[in-house]
Write a protein that holds these residues in place. Structure first.
Motif, mmCIF file in Angstrom:
data_model
loop_
_atom_site.group_PDB
_atom_site.id
_atom_site.type_symbol
_atom_site.label_atom_id
_atom_site.label_comp_id
_atom_site.label_asym_id
_atom_site.label_seq_id
_atom_site.Cartn_x
_atom_site.Cartn_y
_atom_site.Cartn_z
ATOM 1 N N SER A 12 107.378 97.625 63.685
ATOM 2 C CA SER A 12 106.516 96.953 62.708
ATOM 3 C C SER A 12 106.351 95.469 62.969
ATOM 4 C CB SER A 12 107.083 97.143 61.295
ATOM 5 O OG SER A 12 108.403 96.634 61.234
ATOM 6 N N GLY A 13 107.074 94.913 63.910
ATOM 7 C CA GLY A 13 106.963 93.488 64.186
ATOM 8 C C GLY A 13 108.328 92.824 64.083
ATOM 9 N N LEU A 14 108.323 91.534 64.128
ATOM 10 C CA LEU A 14 109.593 90.811 64.026
ATOM 11 C C LEU A 14 109.330 89.414 63.495
ATOM 12 C CD1 LEU A 14 109.662 88.737 66.723
ATOM 13 C CD2 LEU A 14 110.089 90.894 67.865
ATOM 14 N N PHE A 64 114.555 89.085 62.148
ATOM 15 C CA PHE A 64 114.220 90.241 61.319
ATOM 16 C C PHE A 64 113.258 91.124 62.093
ATOM 17 C CE2 PHE A 64 114.451 86.609 58.172
ATOM 18 C CZ PHE A 64 115.785 86.817 57.876
ATOM 19 N N GLU A 65 113.367 92.412 61.854
ATOM 20 C CA GLU A 65 112.496 93.356 62.545
ATOM 21 C C GLU A 65 111.318 93.739 61.669
ATOM 22 O OE1 GLU A 65 114.824 96.554 64.045
ATOM 23 O OE2 GLU A 65 115.656 95.336 65.679
ATOM 24 N N GLU A 66 110.753 92.749 61.020
ATOM 25 C CA GLU A 66 109.515 92.901 60.273
ATOM 26 C C GLU A 66 108.933 91.508 60.069
ATOM 27 O OE1 GLU A 66 110.273 94.549 56.475
ATOM 28 O OE2 GLU A 66 111.478 92.875 55.763
ATOM 29 N N ALA A 67 107.657 91.452 59.786
ATOM 30 C CA ALA A 67 107.004 90.177 59.532
ATOM 31 C C ALA A 67 107.139 89.862 58.040
ATOM 32 C CB ALA A 67 105.529 90.230 59.942
ATOM 33 N N ILE A 68 107.898 88.822 57.705
ATOM 34 C CA ILE A 68 108.150 88.498 56.300
ATOM 35 C C ILE A 68 106.959 87.737 55.735
ATOM 36 C CG2 ILE A 68 110.638 88.462 56.663
ATOM 37 C CD1 ILE A 68 110.535 85.437 56.700
ATOM 38 N N LYS A 105 116.606 95.888 58.452
ATOM 39 C CA LYS A 105 115.621 95.099 59.168
ATOM 40 C C LYS A 105 116.210 93.792 59.715
ATOM 41 C CE LYS A 105 112.058 97.792 58.594
ATOM 42 N NZ LYS A 105 111.418 98.452 59.759
ATOM 43 N N ILE A 106 117.444 93.494 59.400
ATOM 44 C CA ILE A 106 118.068 92.270 59.906
ATOM 45 C C ILE A 106 118.749 92.608 61.222
ATOM 46 C CG2 ILE A 106 119.688 90.418 59.429
ATOM 47 C CD1 ILE A 106 119.369 90.968 56.469
#
Length: 1955
Positions: free
Chosen positions: A1112-1114, A1286-1290, A1333-1334
């Motif tokens: 999903s992104g980072l 993080f393994e998602e775009a916050i 996700k961390i």
């Protein structure tokens, strides 16, 4: 010679002054210049300054053209004299041809005395027109006189005649005059010299010389002294001859007399019979002639067999004369042979053919027995000329030699070029060689060896030419042991020069030399030969192999083994001293030779070890003579085995006796040399090296006492100091750049051991008595003390000097340079001297306190460091390398004391503390010192200073503590510091884990309950609440001030940071200037496993594999601070994250994701490009996009304006995965977006891989910073704070929350708590980021030192191996400390994560764990202590300081704020401030603003951050109203600012509403002493509050207070002048006054502005709600007739503002219930009243209706004279919102009505229509005015206003003719009343609002007709005109509805009024 040099003639002395003739240069010598000084002899000792040499041909013409002298340079009298002489000589010149010779002679002799006199008077200057002619005439006359005296006379008579001629008599004789004149003229120019030569004088003088030399006078003793006149005559004669014979013309002229041959032969045959006084002059003249030989002279000498005869004569003399005389005579003949060779070889051939060399051999052998210096000059001259003759040959020697290999690398015989000085004649050299072989004379042999060295020096080929022909050195080696010792030394130096100078290895010679050594026939010769080989060995490593292969090394080892056994057997007996002299020296040289052979030769060292020589070599250590070489051998042994060397040296140090100081010194110096190699440090540690060196200090206990005890007195303190110096040097060298040893030394408490040992040396105070502080009149720096102690004569006691030197050593150790210093020079004493015993040490100490050279004075260079004290004290860039040494200095600080020297002791203590303070000036130094435990050392070692505030050390030590505590301090240390001075110290507790302490500062609110329970259990009530019970608080305000000041210093921000916080986060610093690299290595970020891959290959922590790249992104989130950017030209980027991966079974690694900031353009570059992970020199330039595409793999955002050095910034990079392998990248700095762009997402596989085998895996790891492979030195320095991946775009909201948490946050965002959120009830805590996700979180606070083995055992083998490989150490290493920052997300649920990050880079990475005082204070009481300080304050200074520190702590530490709320600290603070109101001032109020968060306007957001402080402190107006300095006004003004701020005003208003600020402000108005300015500011605040957070309840509170300001109708307020209000500022509100009216008006104006505000935009419903809550009667209360007109205007405007709402207007007209404002305001009051025991009954007035317009009409009739009321009603009539007209319009009513007509809103009229009720009100006011009797005073407005209104209505009618208002019955009825009615008005507005008032019951009626005025009003006509217009229009346009016609209504009304 002595007789001749005694005195010189006066004229000769005058010649010492310059003759003003240009100097000339001698022609170049024919022979080589190198040999010229040997052959050339001085002509006369007294002629050195006056000799002139011949010019060369090129300069001759120039010399000839120059005049003798210029007349302008002479005095006038001398000029006249020379002019007279010139005239006389011209006359002589003219008449000379006509005179007979006798007259010519007479005239010339008469002229010469005058010439000589003039010369003397003019100081040797000759000025004549024709000097050359004079010289020619005088020379010819002198020649004639000589010839005349010689002709026909026997030799003796001729000699006497010559003496009589030339001798000076009473008056100068003719001959002497001529001689002196010629002498003077010969010293002039060259042309004059040639004229003298041409006169025939050279031949005549040679005849004279021959007679003088060969015919000795019989009447005088040859040995007697010659008279002074004869000596002068002889000197002039010789100098003339030397001058003449230096010219070739002179020699040619000489040959005509045929006396040269006779003189040469005479010297060789009559030397013993000649005149003794003329030997030396004759030799001088002949040598001069020899140097000027010409072809003619050589032919002449050859023709007469001169050399042949001379040689034959010398053979005869050699047998009879003494050797010295023969040498002198032979040297003259040899001169002619040698000097003639450059012109012709004829004389040399004649010399050789007549056995000349045999003659020389015979002569030289006779010189063998001469005493030293007897005949030496001539002997040396013969040897020198013989040496020169070796080069005299026509053909080069042709030899062929065999070069034996090996040879030195740079030797090449083929390239050897001849210089022209090669040996061409072997016969002379054979003479030299034969003499050396046949003679043992020391001088003769030495001169021959020197001659050989000279020949070699001329040309290096000469060695080979001689050695390959005559083999002189080879043959000399066989006989050298027979020669004297000095000759042996000289010979072996010559052999040594073959290697050193010629770079040639003479193998045959070396073999013979080694044979000499082996045979040892003569020990001295053996010694000298070995020293020769030793020098060769030092020349090149090649000799180590040559001498090993030749067997020399084995021979020496065997000899040394034998000697070692003898030494071991004789140990402890007297036999050990038997070997002295040459034999002992031989042993020393053998050891030195072995040391040289093993130096840099591992093979030879192995040979030595294989021979089993190490135990035997150790034996030689005990003898000082052998020690140096022995240590050199052992040092070479360390190359192959450091452990063996260390065990030997450390063992020898520890086993040495207490008094063997010099043995220890030598061992320590050797140890220092070995410790220069970093590889030796480990062996030193494992061999207990540190403990061994510290034991040396322990052994010297009491050695530096004054006076020294026992045997220490004989040793001397200088040697002790030297041993201390080298011991500390050894420790420093072992610690230098060695993290393992440094960690070992610190961890095992060896610094404390060192301090204890140094303190016991005897110069430090060891008794436990308390030192008595004294006052210091002067204060010197530490550098001043050093200068005064060692550079001046100021008498310092010995103990102090010793202490200062030890402190100096420690200071150098702090900087890490002690092991590089060399204060103690190496000074070995002579053999046999006992200087090592320091017998005279005490006496030497008195004169020179520190004698570094073991009894010698300290060199001046040792003081260079202390010449500039200011420079030393600055130390701006001082780097602390060994912080533990500072702790040692602090431990020694109290021991710098001596009874009887109290003041001096105190002064040096203060100087040392100041020096320590200068060491911690920089932030980096403070952080380093915090890690070393200096704070704990200070509080435990310096208790006396802290316990007494009058102690001189109290303040500087406190400053040091404060500086360090602002960075990091442990809680128990801070507790000790605060308790010092109030009670005995608490026992020191062990240091707790810093990570545990710091982990609380960013705690999540989810754990709030548990944390509070921890706080309750951790802090007992005695610590938190009852602060008055703490012993240290009992000292009162002074102690409180002192403590507060210290805490302020510890907690105040020292630089401007992003969050204005004193709490710097823990960080990792990267300094690229040291090594060019430094990074955090993150192993195993993810491992992508194939389907059948082995799981054991994966590292990390957790279960299951983590996919990469994330689906999903980072997001990368990190805090960073740039200390210094690198230079632009070599820009080193800030690499925030570099992700590298590689597939198993492949070697190539690829960078797949990177985030970097480049200093060239300050741009942030984000790349997803697959780049080879390889060094920079073969990489493509970073930042270059090679293949641009619609979705690039690299984006760049500019961030230059947002980056500020020295400030913490937050970087966020989000990568949101999209479809089609693309992603959206966004970057933020401090929450501000840098940019957003689309780019390609990370590809699934590394590099160019398109598939993955099932058994393979992909390893992913990362770097933060610069890895070693990208090493590049730069000045870049930056710090990394908390970093997350993080393994998602916050989201942006999440980024804002992270920024608010700040860099001190230390957790995983699962239960985020923001400061100030606790006031919001029901705050729902949700995770910011999901646990899984961390990927990682890195924070330096959660870090520790570990080892590779610990990592393997704690985590896994894979990560251990990866880390060891990255750092570059063995994977089984268990000693190297490794910094590991653990992954703080490692315990969370989810798949595999990295274990954390390790620091890579020994010098480029620094870690600091922050634990400032603001944090540590929370663990020892926290805010309770600070509130206690406030309670103790007795003056404003203490109060300010206490509040200041409270503000600093609460602003910087979230935990402190939580504790403050937990103990209800803000309520306590408010109470304490109220108790101490008299101590408050503006500075304290400003601190309160800062505490709330609103003080730094312009720097930060002015949002209220501290809700509790705002509620309980700032909003406690009662507190501030009683404070001095008008603080309440300042507070109110500040509130206005924060409510007006462009940022955060809305939030601030909401908080103010929550804290009930409006009722608190309203309560302020009841203060009788409130000033008008405060009222104004308070009203402004109310306005902002209502506009920002409008609510009915606050309006009701204000309305209730407004009613309170109304007084009974009996008081006419219009009689009060508001202009006088300012003169009575203190008038009470309970009296009706202008102040009350002003207050009421300001509140009404405020309400009006709020209602009309464009910012508020109240809806119709809100307005209706507000109006109904107040009720109509509340508004009408402010329209009563007795109220001040300004109040009425505001009241009517406020009412009409609401009535613009037509719905409200209808309700107001139809009737509304009165008393709502009172009912709503008293809601809930019954509950309070019921709780009272006795309470009066509340009156109940019931409900009644009010018909608003009826009452309003009656009220307005009382204010018809106020034009503003007309304007307000007109605005309602025209449906136009209220607005303020310009001042120019306010002059009259007509202007106002015209203005509103021009500016009304037409759209509103067309939409809503005209307001009939407003029109009725206007007409009612007109009717009342028209019917009112007109008085003169009121005529102006009473006449004008009705007409203005009617005119206004007409104009409106014409604009809006179709509006229904014109047909409204109420309007027409009122208009008819105006037109028809006449009579005075009735009643007023009093009592209208009571239930019985006239407005309550509805009714209609007409006024009494009898009351109409007799005279109609002028406006009546206008009214009728308006009625006429209405009727005409109505008749023309009949209305369509059924309503009555306007005419009918008017007629009806008229009929009613008439009846």
């Amino acid at each position: 010679m002595a007789q001749q040099q005694k005195g010189l003639p006066s004229d000769t002395e005058l010649l010492r002054s310059p003759l003003h003739f240009p100097p000339v240069v001698s022609p170049p010598a024919s022979m080589d210049k190198a040999a010229e000084p040997v052959w050339q002899l001085e002509e006369s000792p007294n002629s050195a300054g006056q000799q002139e040499q011949n010019p060369d041909d090129g300069d001759t013409a120039e010399v000839l053209e120059q005049p003798a002298h210029s007349k302008d340079e002479l005095p006038q009298s001398h000029t006249i004299l020379w002019e007279t002489l010139g005239k006389q000589f011209v006359e002589y010149e003219q008449i000379a041809p006509f005179l007979i010779p006798e007259d010519q002679r007479r005239r010339l002799l008469e002229f010469l005395p005058l010439f000589l006199k003039a010369w003397e008077q003019s100081a040797g200057i000759i000025v004549l027109p024709n000097v050359q002619l004079l010289a020619s005439e005088v020379s010819k006359l002198l020649t004639k006189e000589i010839n005349r005296n010689l002709n026909g006379k026997p030799a003796e008579e001729a000699r006497l005649a010559l003496e009589q001629l030339l001798r000076q008599k009473g008056e100068a004789g003719d001959g002497y005059l001529l001689l002196k004149s010629v002498y003077l003229l010969s010293q002039t120019d060259l042309r004059t010299m040639w004229n003298i030569i041409g006169s025939g004088l050279p031949a005549a003088l040679m005849q004279c010389l021959y007679l003088f030399f060969t015919v000795p006078l019989k009447k005088t003793s040859e040995g007697g002294e010659t008279s002074e006149e004869d000596a002068q005559t002889q000197e002039m004669l010789v100098k003339i001859m030397l001058k003449l014979y230096k010219e070739e013309q002179g020699v040619e002229e000489l040959l005509t007399a045929d006396k040269l041959q006779s003189l040469i032969i005479a010297t060789s045959s009559l030397w013993d019979q000649c005149s003794h006084s003329w030997k030396e002059p004759t030799g001088r003249v002949l040598r001069a002639i020899s140097k000027t030989q010409t072809k003619t002279s050589i032919v002449y000498l050859q023709a007469v067999d001169c050399i042949k005869i001379a040689v034959q004569n010398l053979f005869t003399l050699a047998d009879t004369l003494p050797a010295c005389d023969v040498c002198e005579a032979a040297s003259i003949v040899l001169c002619f042979v040698k000097d003639s060779y450059p012109v012709s070889s004829a004389l040399l051939t004649e010399f050789e053919n007549n056995d000349g060399y045999q003659l020389l051999l015979k002569i030289l052998l006779r010189c063998e027995g001469l005493q030293q210096n007897e005949g030496d000059p001539y002997l040396d001259e013969i040897l020198d000329m013989l040496t020169c003759l070796t080069t005299c040959g026509k053909t080069e020697l042709k030899v062929s030699g065999n070069i034996v290999h090996p040879q030195l690398p740079h030797f090449d015989f083929e390239r050897t070029q001849s210089s022209g000085m090669t040996v061409k004649n072997l016969q002379p050299f054979q003479v030299l060689q034969s003499i050396f072989q046949r003679s043992n004379d020391q001088h003769l042999c030495g001169r021959i060896l020197a001659a050989i060295g000279t020949i070699w020096a001329w040309d290096r080929v000469n060695f080979f030419l001689l050695e390959w022909t005559l083999q002189p050195i080879n043959k000399f080696t066989d006989i050298i042991h027979f020669k004297p010792h000095s000759v042996q030394v000289q010979f072996f130096r010559l052999v040594e020069s073959i290697v050193l100078e010629l770079s040639y290895v003479p193998h045959e010679i070396l073999k013979k030399v080694q044979y000499l050594i082996k045979e040892n026939i003569v020990p001295f010769c053996t010694l000298t030969a070995l020293q020769c080989l030793l020098s060769m060995t030092h020349k090149d490593l090649l000799f180590t192999d040559i001498f090993r292969d030749s067997g020399l090394l084995g021979l020496l080892l065997a000899l040394l083994r034998k000697e070692a056994k003898i030494l071991r057997k004789s140990a402890g007996t007297n036999l050990s001293g038997l070997k002295e002299g040459t034999e002992k020296e031989l042993n020393v040289v053998m050891l030195e030779m072995v040391a040289a052979l093993t130096a840099r030769s591992v093979r030879n060292t192995v040979v030595l070890k294989d021979y089993g020589m190490v135990p035997y070599i150790k034996i030689f250590l005990d003898d000082e003579s052998y020690r140096s070489a022995t240590l050199s051998i052992l040092e070479q042994l360390s190359v192959i085995n450091y452990e063996e060397y260390m065990s030997i040296i450390i063992g020898a140090l520890c086993s040495s006796t207490q008094w063997e100081l010099h043995l220890k010194l030598d061992l320590l110096k050797s140890l220092l040399r070995i410790l220069e190699s970093p590889k030796s440090h480990s062996a030193f540690r494992t061999c207990s090296g540190f403990n061994g060196l510290l034991s040396l200090l322990s052994d010297m206990e009491g050695a530096l006492q004054d006076p020294p005890p026992g045997q220490w007195a004989a040793v001397g303190q200088n040697c002790i100091l030297e041993l201390v110096f080298y011991t500390l040097q050894g420790i420093t060298a072992a610690l230098h750049l060695d993290p393992v040893n440094s960690n070992f030394f610190q961890r095992n408490g060896l610094f404390e051991k060192m301090a204890e040992d140094l303190g016991s040396l005897g110069c430090f105070w060891t008794e436990g008595k308390r030192q008595i502080p004294v006052s210091l009149e002067k204060k010197r720096t530490f550098a001043d003390f050093l200068g005064a102690a060692f550079c001046t004569s100021e008498p310092f006691p010995a103990w102090l000097k010793n202490c200062i030197w030890i402190l100096k050593f420690l200071d150098l150790m702090v900087k890490g340079t002690l092991h590089q210093e060399s204060y103690f020079k190496e000074g070995k004493p002579e053999m046999g001297e006992e200087s090592r015993d320091d017998q005279e040490a005490p006496q030497a100490q008195e004169e020179h306190p520190v004698a570094f050279n073991r009894g010698k004075k300290l060199p001046a260079s040792a003081y260079m460091l202390w010449e500039n004290p200011e420079e030393k004290l600055e130390m701006r860039d001082c780097t602390i390398v060994h912080a533990g040494a500072v702790c040692v200095m602090v431990r020694l600080l109290p021991k710098l004391y001596k009874e009887g020297h109290a003041q001096l002791s105190q002064e040096i203590q203060c100087a040392l503390v100041d020096h320590i303070q200068s060491l911690v000036k920089s932030e980096k130094s403070r952080q380093v010192m915090c890690d070393s435990g200096l704070l704990s050392t200070i509080v435990t070692s310096c208790q006396d200073a802290f316990c007494s505030d009058s102690h001189p050390l109290h303040l500087p030590l406190t400053r040091v503590f404060e500086k360090l505590a602002s960075q990091a301090v442990e809680p128990h240390v801070l507790r000790q510091f605060l308790w010092l001075g109030g009670s005995p110290l608490l026992p020191s507790r062990p240091s707790t884990n810093k990570t545990k302490v710091l982990s609380c500062q960013g705690i999540d609110s989810a754990n709030a309950g548990s944390e509070e329970s921890v706080v309750d259990s951790k802090f007992d009530p005695q610590t938190i609440v009852p602060v008055r019970t703490s012993p240290w608080l009992s000292k009162g305000s002074a102690l409180a001030l002192q403590t507060a000041m210290s805490l302020i210093s510890m907690t105040s921000p020292r630089n401007f940071q992003l969050h204005s916080t004193a709490l710097a986060p823990s960080f990792v610093e990267f300094d690229m200037s040291m090594e060019g690299y430094g990074c955090l290595y993150l192993p195993t970020l993810a491992t992508v496993m194939g389907s059948s891959a082995d799981q054991s290959v994966s590292g990390g922590t957790g279960m299951g594999s983590r996919t990469f790249p994330p689906s999903s992104g980072l997001t990368l989130s990190c805090w960073f601070l740039v200390t210094k950017f690198g230079l632009v030209h070599n820009g080193h980027p800030l690499r925030f994250l570099t992700v590298v991966r590689h597939m198993s079974r492949t070697e190539q690694e690829f960078v797949c994701f990177s985030v970097s900031c480049f200093p060239q353009d300050l741009s942030l570059v984000i790349s997803t490009e697959e780049v080879d992970f390889q060094p920079l020199d073969i990489m493509e330039p970073e930042g270059e996009v090679l293949n641009p595409s619609p979705f690039p793999r690299q984006v760049q955002f500019g961030c230059g304006k947002l980056l500020v050095t020295g400030q913490w910034h937050h970087l966020t990079v989000t990568v949101a995965k999209e479809a089609k392998k693309s992603c959206l990248v966004s970057a933020y700095i401090n929450g501000q977006m840098l940019g957003s762009a689309k780019m390609q997402y990370l590809q699934p596989l590394p590099g160019s891989c398109i598939s993955m085998e099932p058994s393979s895996f992909i390893d992913v790891y990362g770097y933060i910073g610069t890895p070693r492979i990208w090493k590049q030195k730069s000045s870049l320095t930056w710090r990394l704070g908390p970093t997350y991946l993080f393994e998602e775009a916050i989201s942006v909201e999440t980024i804002e929350v992270i920024i608010k948490l700040g860099p001190q946050y230390c957790s995983n965002f699962q239960a985020v708590y923001l400061q100030g959120e606790d006031q919001c009830s029901g705050h729902n805590i949700t995770p910011l980021v999901a646990e899984d996700k961390i990927s990682f979180g890195i924070n330096a606070v959660c870090s520790a030192l570990t080892t590779v083995q610990d990592i393997k055992s704690s985590f896994n083998e894979v990560d251990g191996r990866l880390i060891a490989k990255e750092i570059g150490i063995n994977s089984r290493d268990s000693s190297t400390p490794i910094f590991l920052a653990k992954n703080i997300a490692g315990h969370l649920s989810g798949s595999l994560r990295t274990i954390g990050s390790v620091a890579v880079g020994q010098y480029g990475v620094r870690v600091f764990q922050s634990s400032p005082a603001a944090t540590s204070l929370n663990f020892i009481g926290g805010p309770a202590i600070l509130l206690g300080l406030i309670a103790m304050a007795r003056d404003d200074h203490t109060m300010y300081a206490a509040v200041k520190v409270l503000n600093s702590i609460l602003n910087s530490s979230p935990l402190s704020g939580k504790l403050m709320r937990h103990i209800h600290g803000y309520q306590l603070l408010s109470y304490l401030l109220k108790r101490k109101t008299q101590l408050l001032n503006n500075r304290i109020l400003q601190l309160m603003f800062s505490l709330v968060g609103t003080a730094e306007l312009g720097f930060e957001s002015s949002v209220i951050k501290n809700y509790n402080a705002f509620q309980y402190v700032l909003c406690n107006f009662e507190l501030w109203m009683k404070a001095p300095e008008n603080l309440d006004h300042v507070l109110l003004s500040h509130l206005v600012e924060i409510f007006q701020s462009s940022r955060g005003a809305c939030q601030n208003v909401g908080i103010a509403y929550q804290v009930q600020m409006v009722p608190k402000l309203v309560f302020l108005f009841n203060d009788p002493e409130i000033s008008s300015s405060k009222i104004t500011v308070a009203c402004t605040i109310l306005s902002h509050l209502l506009q920002g957070y409008f609510n009915t309840r606050d309006v009701l509170r204000i309305g209730l207070f407004l009613v309170y300001t109304l007084k009974p109708s009996s008081v006419d307020e219009n009689q009060i002048y508001l202009d006088s209000v300012a003169e009575r500022p203190t008038e009470a509100l309970n009296q009706t006054s202008g102040k009350t009216i002003c207050l009421r008006n300001q509140l009404l104006k405020m309400l009006l502005d709020v209602i009309r505000s464009d910012k508020l935009h109240l809806s119709s419903e809100e307005k209706e709600k507000t109006f109904l809550a107040l009720g109509p009667d509340w508004f009408l209360l402010f329209t009563q007739s007795y109220l001040h007109f300004s109040t009425v205007v505001l009241g009517i405007k406020l009412l009409l503002c609401f009535l613009h709402n037509r719905l409200l207007l209808n309700k107001f007209r139809e009737g509304m219930v009165a008393g709502r404002w009172l009912e709503n305001s008293s809601a809930g009051l019954n509950i309070l009243m019921d709780n009272l025991k006795n309470h009066p009954p509340v009156p109940d007035n019931g409900y009644f209706l009010i018909f608003g317009f009826s009452v309003l009409q009656r009220c307005l009739t009382d204010h018809i004279h106020i034009p503003e009321i007309y304007l307000a009603v007109a605005e309602l009539f025209l449906a136009t919102p209220q607005s303020e007209p310009p001042e120019a319009v306010k002059k009259d009513l007509e202007s106002m009505l015209q203005w509103i007509l021009q500016h009304h809103i037409t759209e509103n009229v067309l939409k809503f229509g005209l307001c009939a009720e407003a029109a009725v009100l206007l007409l009612e006011m007109v009717r009342f005015t028209v019917d009112k009797p007109i008085a003169d005073a009121e005529a102006s407005w009473a006449i004008a206003y009705p007409g203005n209104v009617i005119e206004f209505l007409c104009l409106v009618y014409h604009s809006y003719t179709q509006d229904p208002v014109w047909h409204c019955p109420d309007f027409l009825k009122t208009l008819a009343m105006v037109a028809f009615h006449s009579g005075p008005p009735k009643g007023g507005s009093e009592g209208l609002l009571t239930p019985d008032g006239p407005a309550i019951a509805e009714g209609k009626g007409c006024a009494d007709a009898s009351s109409l005025p007799l005279l109609p009003h002028p406006a009546k006509k206008q009214v009728w005109d308006f009625v006429r217009v209405l009727l005409m229009d109505s008749l023309l346009n009949t209305p369509a509805n059924k309503q009555g016609h306007p005419l009918e209504l008017l007629l009806e009304i008229n009929t009613s009024c008439s009846s």
